[in-house]
Motif scaffolding. Structure first.
Motif, PDB file in Angstrom:
ATOM      1  N   LYS A 259       0.835  -1.201   0.000  1.00 51.26           N
ATOM      2  CA  LYS A 259       0.000   0.000   0.000  1.00 51.26           C
ATOM      3  C   LYS A 259       0.874   1.257   0.000  1.00 51.26           C
ATOM      4  O   LYS A 259       0.621   2.194  -0.754  1.00 51.26           O
ATOM      5  CB  LYS A 259      -0.910  -0.007   1.218  1.00 51.26           C
ATOM      6  N   GLU A 260       1.921   1.276   0.851  1.00 55.83           N
ATOM      7  CA  GLU A 260       2.828   2.427   0.890  1.00 55.83           C
ATOM      8  C   GLU A 260       3.511   2.635  -0.459  1.00 55.83           C
ATOM      9  O   GLU A 260       3.620   3.763  -0.941  1.00 55.83           O
ATOM     10  CB  GLU A 260       3.892   2.235   1.972  1.00 55.83           C
ATOM     11  N   GLN A 261       3.975   1.549  -1.060  1.00 57.80           N
ATOM     12  CA  GLN A 261       4.654   1.668  -2.350  1.00 57.80           C
ATOM     13  C   GLN A 261       3.685   2.145  -3.430  1.00 57.80           C
ATOM     14  O   GLN A 261       4.052   2.960  -4.278  1.00 57.80           O
ATOM     15  CB  GLN A 261       5.276   0.336  -2.753  1.00 57.80           C
ATOM     16  N   ALA A 262       2.454   1.658  -3.385  1.00 55.46           N
ATOM     17  CA  ALA A 262       1.459   2.085  -4.374  1.00 55.46           C
ATOM     18  C   ALA A 262       1.140   3.566  -4.202  1.00 55.46           C
ATOM     19  O   ALA A 262       1.052   4.304  -5.192  1.00 55.46           O
ATOM     20  CB  ALA A 262       0.187   1.244  -4.241  1.00 55.46           C
ATOM     21  N   GLU A 263       0.974   4.017  -2.965  1.00 57.02           N
ATOM     22  CA  GLU A 263       0.700   5.441  -2.724  1.00 57.02           C
ATOM     23  C   GLU A 263       1.860   6.307  -3.203  1.00 57.02           C
ATOM     24  O   GLU A 263       1.657   7.358  -3.812  1.00 57.02           O
ATOM     25  CB  GLU A 263       0.430   5.689  -1.238  1.00 57.02           C
ATOM     26  N   ARG A 264       3.081   5.871  -2.933  1.00 57.19           N
ATOM     27  CA  ARG A 264       4.257   6.611  -3.366  1.00 57.19           C
ATOM     28  C   ARG A 264       4.305   6.676  -4.895  1.00 57.19           C
ATOM     29  O   ARG A 264       4.586   7.731  -5.472  1.00 57.19           O
ATOM     30  CB  ARG A 264       5.527   5.951  -2.817  1.00 57.19           C
ATOM     31  N   ALA A 265       4.015   5.555  -5.545  1.00 54.19           N
ATOM     32  CA  ALA A 265       4.038   5.526  -7.008  1.00 54.19           C
ATOM     33  C   ALA A 265       2.967   6.445  -7.594  1.00 54.19           C
ATOM     34  O   ALA A 265       3.206   7.141  -8.584  1.00 54.19           O
ATOM     35  CB  ALA A 265       3.841   4.093  -7.514  1.00 54.19           C
ATOM     36  N   VAL A 266       1.790   6.479  -6.970  1.00 55.76           N
ATOM     37  CA  VAL A 266       0.713   7.351  -7.451  1.00 55.76           C
ATOM     38  C   VAL A 266       1.110   8.817  -7.278  1.00 55.76           C
ATOM     39  O   VAL A 266       0.889   9.644  -8.169  1.00 55.76           O
ATOM     40  CB  VAL A 266      -0.612   7.038  -6.720  1.00 55.76           C
ATOM     41  N   ARG A 267       1.708   9.163  -6.127  1.00 56.94           N
ATOM     42  CA  ARG A 267       2.159  10.548  -5.910  1.00 56.94           C
ATOM     43  C   ARG A 267       3.202  10.944  -6.952  1.00 56.94           C
ATOM     44  O   ARG A 267       3.138  12.032  -7.530  1.00 56.94           O
ATOM     45  CB  ARG A 267       2.748  10.704  -4.510  1.00 56.94           C
ATOM     46  N   GLN A 268       4.178  10.061  -7.199  1.00 57.35           N
ATOM     47  CA  GLN A 268       5.221  10.368  -8.179  1.00 57.35           C
ATOM     48  C   GLN A 268       4.631  10.514  -9.577  1.00 57.35           C
ATOM     49  O   GLN A 268       5.007  11.419 -10.312  1.00 57.35           O
ATOM     50  CB  GLN A 268       6.298   9.285  -8.178  1.00 57.35           C
TER      51      GLN A 268
END
Length: 186
Positions: free
Chosen positions: A56-65
């Protein structure tokens, strides 16, 4: 005792003696096996929750980027439409005349206050507004993509102040292009 048994003895072990041994020791063995199974399930649940949290953290980070990159790309693409910011248009050389042209009208609002309080520094040019007068706190510490994200909520005066400040300083194309888009209403 020999490890090699004939096939009949092996078949008796598997199909008769092992099931009988399990049947008679089931009272002791089944609770132990159940407890061991519960421990495996609990461990699997903890590992699953951890993996889900990390994903979930990695997905959120990828969406922000991706959002940041999309904003930068849109700003750059908007800047390539051929429109130039108003202050960067080339002005024709003034014709020599006996009387100088009248001074331009004074700007209004936040940009006017910032320019009025600015010092010319003796070079005849009036620098852009001060960073403290901008509607975006910490402007000089922000990257271009962070500034672009904050431009949408600004008034026309505040956008003009950002444009003037950027033109007089770093001249970041991403910011200038987005300000121009917002000022032109597109």
């Amino acid at each position: 005792m020999t490890d090699s048994k004939n096939p009949i003895d092996q078949a008796l072990d598997v199909f008769v003696y092992a099931p009988l041994g399990f049947l008679f020791s089931a009272r002791e063995t089944i609770p132990q096996l159940a407890e061991k199974g519960r421990q495996y399930v609990a461990a699997a649940r903890v590992m699953g929750e951890f993996a889900f949290g990390q994903g979930k953290e990695q997905a959120e980070r990828a969406v922000r980027q991706a959002g940041d990159q999309a904003g930068q790309t849109l700003s750059i693409v908007g800047g390539l439409t051929g429109k130039r910011p108003p202050s960067s248009r080339p002005t024709p050389a003034p014709e020599r005349s006996a009387t100088p042209p009248p001074p331009p009208p004074a700007p209004e609002g936040a940009a006017a206050r910032a320019e009025a309080s600015a010092d010319t520094g003796g070079n005849g040019r009036v620098p852009g507004p001060r960073v403290e007068s901008l509607a975006i706190p910490g402007y000089d510490t922000l990257s271009a993509s962070q500034v672009v994200q904050r431009l949408n909520g600004l008034s026309a005066e505040e956008l003009e102040a950002v444009r003037a400040y950027e033109e007089s300083g770093r001249k970041r194309k991403t910011i200038l292009a987005r300000v121009q888009q917002l000022q032109s209403g597109s």
